[in-house]
Design a protein around this motif. Sequence first.
Motif, PDB file in Angstrom:
ATOM      1  N   LEU A 306       0.831  -1.203   0.000  1.00  0.00           N
ATOM      2  CA  LEU A 306       0.000   0.000   0.000  1.00  0.00           C
ATOM      3  C   LEU A 306       0.869   1.257   0.000  1.00  0.00           C
ATOM      4  CD1 LEU A 306      -3.081   0.389   0.078  1.00  0.00           C
ATOM      5  CD2 LEU A 306      -2.904   0.697   2.542  1.00  0.00           C
ATOM      6  N   THR A 307       1.968   1.216   0.714  1.00  0.00           N
ATOM      7  CA  THR A 307       2.862   2.377   0.774  1.00  0.00           C
ATOM      8  C   THR A 307       3.522   2.622  -0.576  1.00  0.00           C
ATOM      9  OG1 THR A 307       3.270   1.971   3.116  1.00  0.00           O
ATOM     10  CG2 THR A 307       4.832   3.400   1.972  1.00  0.00           C
ATOM     11  N   ARG A 308       3.942   1.558  -1.255  1.00  0.00           N
ATOM     12  CA  ARG A 308       4.508   1.723  -2.605  1.00  0.00           C
ATOM     13  C   ARG A 308       3.483   2.352  -3.542  1.00  0.00           C
ATOM     14  NH1 ARG A 308       6.786  -3.420  -1.410  1.00  0.00           N
ATOM     15  NH2 ARG A 308       5.093  -4.468  -2.517  1.00  0.00           N
ATOM     16  N   TYR A 309       2.236   1.897  -3.428  1.00  0.00           N
ATOM     17  CA  TYR A 309       1.167   2.455  -4.267  1.00  0.00           C
ATOM     18  C   TYR A 309       0.958   3.932  -3.933  1.00  0.00           C
ATOM     19  CZ  TYR A 309      -3.406   2.933  -6.492  1.00  0.00           C
ATOM     20  OH  TYR A 309      -4.459   3.352  -7.283  1.00  0.00           O
ATOM     21  N   ALA A 310       0.962   4.268  -2.646  1.00  0.00           N
ATOM     22  CA  ALA A 310       0.749   5.656  -2.233  1.00  0.00           C
ATOM     23  C   ALA A 310       1.904   6.545  -2.689  1.00  0.00           C
ATOM     24  CB  ALA A 310       0.589   5.734  -0.719  1.00  0.00           C
ATOM     25  N   MET A 311       3.123   6.076  -2.557  1.00  0.00           N
ATOM     26  CA  MET A 311       4.284   6.861  -2.986  1.00  0.00           C
ATOM     27  C   MET A 311       4.196   7.150  -4.485  1.00  0.00           C
ATOM     28  SD  MET A 311       6.476   7.493  -0.432  1.00  0.00           S
ATOM     29  CE  MET A 311       8.131   7.549  -1.101  1.00  0.00           C
ATOM     30  N   ILE A 322       7.534  14.797  -0.599  1.00  0.00           N
ATOM     31  CA  ILE A 322       7.408  13.646   0.287  1.00  0.00           C
ATOM     32  C   ILE A 322       8.720  13.478   1.043  1.00  0.00           C
ATOM     33  CG2 ILE A 322       7.071  11.146   0.405  1.00  0.00           C
ATOM     34  CD1 ILE A 322       5.319  11.381  -2.097  1.00  0.00           C
ATOM     35  N   TYR A 323       8.627  13.247   2.351  1.00  0.00           N
ATOM     36  CA  TYR A 323       9.805  13.160   3.200  1.00  0.00           C
ATOM     37  C   TYR A 323      10.102  11.711   3.574  1.00  0.00           C
ATOM     38  CZ  TYR A 323       8.635  18.090   3.573  1.00  0.00           C
ATOM     39  OH  TYR A 323       8.319  19.403   3.268  1.00  0.00           O
ATOM     40  N   GLY A 324      11.392  11.420   3.740  1.00  0.00           N
ATOM     41  CA  GLY A 324      11.804  10.089   4.158  1.00  0.00           C
ATOM     42  C   GLY A 324      12.322   9.258   3.012  1.00  0.00           C
ATOM     43  N   PRO A 325      12.772   8.040   3.309  1.00  0.00           N
ATOM     44  CA  PRO A 325      13.347   7.179   2.268  1.00  0.00           C
ATOM     45  C   PRO A 325      12.325   6.811   1.205  1.00  0.00           C
ATOM     46  CG  PRO A 325      13.051   5.973   4.327  1.00  0.00           C
ATOM     47  CD  PRO A 325      12.791   7.403   4.636  1.00  0.00           C
ATOM     48  N   ARG A 326      12.807   6.607  -0.008  1.00  0.00           N
ATOM     49  CA  ARG A 326      11.914   6.290  -1.122  1.00  0.00           C
ATOM     50  C   ARG A 326      11.613   4.802  -1.217  1.00  0.00           C
ATOM     51  NH1 ARG A 326      10.813  10.669  -0.684  1.00  0.00           N
ATOM     52  NH2 ARG A 326      10.760  12.393  -2.162  1.00  0.00           N
ATOM     53  N   GLU A 327      12.506   3.968  -0.726  1.00  0.00           N
ATOM     54  CA  GLU A 327      12.332   2.530  -0.902  1.00  0.00           C
ATOM     55  C   GLU A 327      11.814   1.883   0.386  1.00  0.00           C
ATOM     56  OE1 GLU A 327      12.517   1.168  -3.822  1.00  0.00           O
ATOM     57  OE2 GLU A 327      13.158   3.062  -4.744  1.00  0.00           O
ATOM     58  N   THR A 334       4.564  11.092   4.701  1.00  0.00           N
ATOM     59  CA  THR A 334       4.540  12.445   5.244  1.00  0.00           C
ATOM     60  C   THR A 334       4.906  13.409   4.127  1.00  0.00           C
ATOM     61  OG1 THR A 334       5.146  11.626   7.427  1.00  0.00           O
ATOM     62  CG2 THR A 334       5.513  13.965   7.002  1.00  0.00           C
ATOM     63  N   PHE A 335       4.137  14.499   3.997  1.00  0.00           N
ATOM     64  CA  PHE A 335       4.299  15.346   2.818  1.00  0.00           C
ATOM     65  C   PHE A 335       3.876  16.778   3.099  1.00  0.00           C
ATOM     66  CE2 PHE A 335       0.039  13.584   2.844  1.00  0.00           C
ATOM     67  CZ  PHE A 335      -0.777  14.660   2.502  1.00  0.00           C
ATOM     68  N   ASN A 336       4.247  17.666   2.201  1.00  0.00           N
ATOM     69  CA  ASN A 336       3.689  19.006   2.106  1.00  0.00           C
ATOM     70  C   ASN A 336       3.241  19.241   0.679  1.00  0.00           C
ATOM     71  OD1 ASN A 336       3.613  20.334   4.659  1.00  0.00           O
ATOM     72  ND2 ASN A 336       5.849  20.407   4.658  1.00  0.00           N
ATOM     73  N   LEU A 337       2.223  20.066   0.535  1.00  0.00           N
ATOM     74  CA  LEU A 337       1.612  20.315  -0.769  1.00  0.00           C
ATOM     75  C   LEU A 337       1.804  21.775  -1.141  1.00  0.00           C
ATOM     76  CD1 LEU A 337      -0.143  19.162  -3.086  1.00  0.00           C
ATOM     77  CD2 LEU A 337      -2.148  19.898  -1.783  1.00  0.00           C
ATOM     78  N   ALA A 338       2.687  22.010  -2.164  1.00  0.00           N
ATOM     79  CA  ALA A 338       2.982  23.365  -2.617  1.00  0.00           C
ATOM     80  C   ALA A 338       3.271  24.250  -1.402  1.00  0.00           C
ATOM     81  CB  ALA A 338       1.840  23.896  -3.473  1.00  0.00           C
ATOM     82  N   ASP A 388      -8.651   3.893  -0.808  1.00  0.00           N
ATOM     83  CA  ASP A 388      -8.413   4.973   0.153  1.00  0.00           C
ATOM     84  C   ASP A 388      -7.307   5.906  -0.352  1.00  0.00           C
ATOM     85  OD1 ASP A 388     -10.277   3.772   1.818  1.00  0.00           O
ATOM     86  OD2 ASP A 388      -8.772   2.711   2.996  1.00  0.00           O
ATOM     87  N   ILE A 389      -6.267   5.331  -0.938  1.00  0.00           N
ATOM     88  CA  ILE A 389      -5.170   6.131  -1.484  1.00  0.00           C
ATOM     89  C   ILE A 389      -5.666   6.966  -2.662  1.00  0.00           C
ATOM     90  CG2 ILE A 389      -2.846   6.086  -2.447  1.00  0.00           C
ATOM     91  CD1 ILE A 389      -3.106   5.023   0.455  1.00  0.00           C
ATOM     92  N   ASP A 390      -6.492   6.371  -3.500  1.00  0.00           N
ATOM     93  CA  ASP A 390      -7.037   7.120  -4.635  1.00  0.00           C
ATOM     94  C   ASP A 390      -7.884   8.297  -4.152  1.00  0.00           C
ATOM     95  OD1 ASP A 390      -5.834   5.406  -6.457  1.00  0.00           O
ATOM     96  OD2 ASP A 390      -7.599   4.106  -6.628  1.00  0.00           O
ATOM     97  N   ARG A 391      -8.699   8.049  -3.128  1.00  0.00           N
ATOM     98  CA  ARG A 391      -9.497   9.145  -2.561  1.00  0.00           C
ATOM     99  C   ARG A 391      -8.592  10.253  -2.063  1.00  0.00           C
ATOM    100  NH1 ARG A 391     -14.196   7.876   0.434  1.00  0.00           N
ATOM    101  NH2 ARG A 391     -13.983   9.976   1.304  1.00  0.00           N
ATOM    102  N   LEU A 392      -7.495   9.879  -1.371  1.00  0.00           N
ATOM    103  CA  LEU A 392      -6.554  10.863  -0.853  1.00  0.00           C
ATOM    104  C   LEU A 392      -5.932  11.659  -1.988  1.00  0.00           C
ATOM    105  CD1 LEU A 392      -4.721  12.103   1.371  1.00  0.00           C
ATOM    106  CD2 LEU A 392      -3.182  10.153   1.021  1.00  0.00           C
ATOM    107  N   ALA A 393      -5.435  10.984  -3.003  1.00  0.00           N
ATOM    108  CA  ALA A 393      -4.773  11.666  -4.120  1.00  0.00           C
ATOM    109  C   ALA A 393      -5.728  12.605  -4.835  1.00  0.00           C
ATOM    110  CB  ALA A 393      -4.196  10.639  -5.089  1.00  0.00           C
ATOM    111  N   ASP A 394      -6.932  12.135  -5.129  1.00  0.00           N
ATOM    112  CA  ASP A 394      -7.912  12.986  -5.822  1.00  0.00           C
ATOM    113  C   ASP A 394      -8.273  14.207  -4.976  1.00  0.00           C
ATOM    114  OD1 ASP A 394      -7.918  11.172  -7.892  1.00  0.00           O
ATOM    115  OD2 ASP A 394      -9.774  10.166  -7.265  1.00  0.00           O
ATOM    116  N   SER A 395      -8.372  14.016  -3.674  1.00  0.00           N
ATOM    117  CA  SER A 395      -8.729  15.130  -2.800  1.00  0.00           C
ATOM    118  C   SER A 395      -7.585  16.116  -2.649  1.00  0.00           C
ATOM    119  CB  SER A 395      -9.167  14.602  -1.431  1.00  0.00           C
ATOM    120  OG  SER A 395     -10.355  13.841  -1.539  1.00  0.00           O
TER     121      SER A 395
END
Length: 409
Positions: A306-311, A322-327, A334-338, A388-395
């Motif tokens: 799920l985390t790979r999909y969210a990233m 996005i903060y933290g390791p990529r793999e 954890t993130f900031n938006l613009a 749930d991830i799709d809802r988050l991304a779209d929102s």
Amino acid sequence: MDPKALKAEFPILHQDINGHPLVYLDNAATTQKPRAVIEAVKRYYEWDNANVHRGVHTLGSRATDAYEGARDKVRKFINAGSSSEIIFTRGTTAALNLVASGYARHLLGEGDEIVITPMEHHSNLIPWQQAAKATGATLKYIPLQPDGTIKLADVENTVTEQTKIVAITYVSNVLGTINPIAEITEIAHRKGAVIVVDGAQSTPHMKVDVQALDVDFYAFSGHKMLGPTGIGALYGKTRLLERMEPVEYGGEMIDFVELYDSTWKELPWKFEGGTPIIAGAVGLGAAIDFLEQVGLDNVDRHEKKLTRYAMDRLSRIDGITIYGPREERAGLVTFNLADVHPHDVATVLDTEGIAVRAGHHCAQPLMRWLNVSATARASFYLYNNEEDIDRLADSLVKTKEFFGYEPIR
């Protein structure tokens, strides 16, 4: 495992928030409770409610059996050597403070060192600050790499023969970093230090074996692993717990009391003064039963997928950081938006029925290391899925539009 089927076991998740089905993505703060846990606590209060270890009547015996039975479930869950090595506490914070006050303050002195990292939750930072101030010990930090990980070479260089305690989180609640605890433990022990592990973000999500890791102390909370609030546990090796002093006195922790002196009970009750958190322990035991039925390996695999999909999904949004390791990382992003403040991001997401966390996440030194005042955080658990991830991304795209940014083409 089937997240949708599991979701059916959680009554709170079946509601609308602001006209939208709830998507709960604040699991690093606290998880929701399955019916099995709710019913276990309810059943205790309806049928077994009594104080433990004191009464010889039937209710007292049943309550004691339930309480000590929960302790043994915790022992098996983290593979401690003995139930006497499991101390029930109010949670991770109380457990870490118990070690800092009952162990460190009595055994450290000037010239000694305490080693931690900048990624620590305040609960695994402030107790060591205070212990250092009280004893004259020196507080030292293992440096972080640009991606929020640590190098074992830096651990080797920071931990010295003067280091008496290494205190470190297994999993960062902000970065999702999974620290190499077994390797860090080997370094600490080789140099004569004990290791204290904050397991708040690891215990709910992966199989933990304290004997295989060889850690000296390990702390975690029930409410982050489907259990009730106000209950947690400290694991400690017997020889170290026996050297520790209690920090709460009275009630069930005493053995014999004279007018001018007293003696303490044996482990683990030496550290459990007063009426313990009986219903919380019962609920924690039920949460462990639930997690073992699902399987921690299944939870771990699901969250990593799920985390790979969210990233991948969130990385496509223009302007997101996005903060933290990529793999290799735990189940949170954890993130900031613009340049939208994370509190505004979380507020807009809430209007879409999506619960995320915004703020400094009780990790202000880490926020300064990231050069931000706050972030937003989406954290996942066994009942979350790709929808749930799709809802988050779209929102999040809608959030950008709400604040005047052009939509992605």
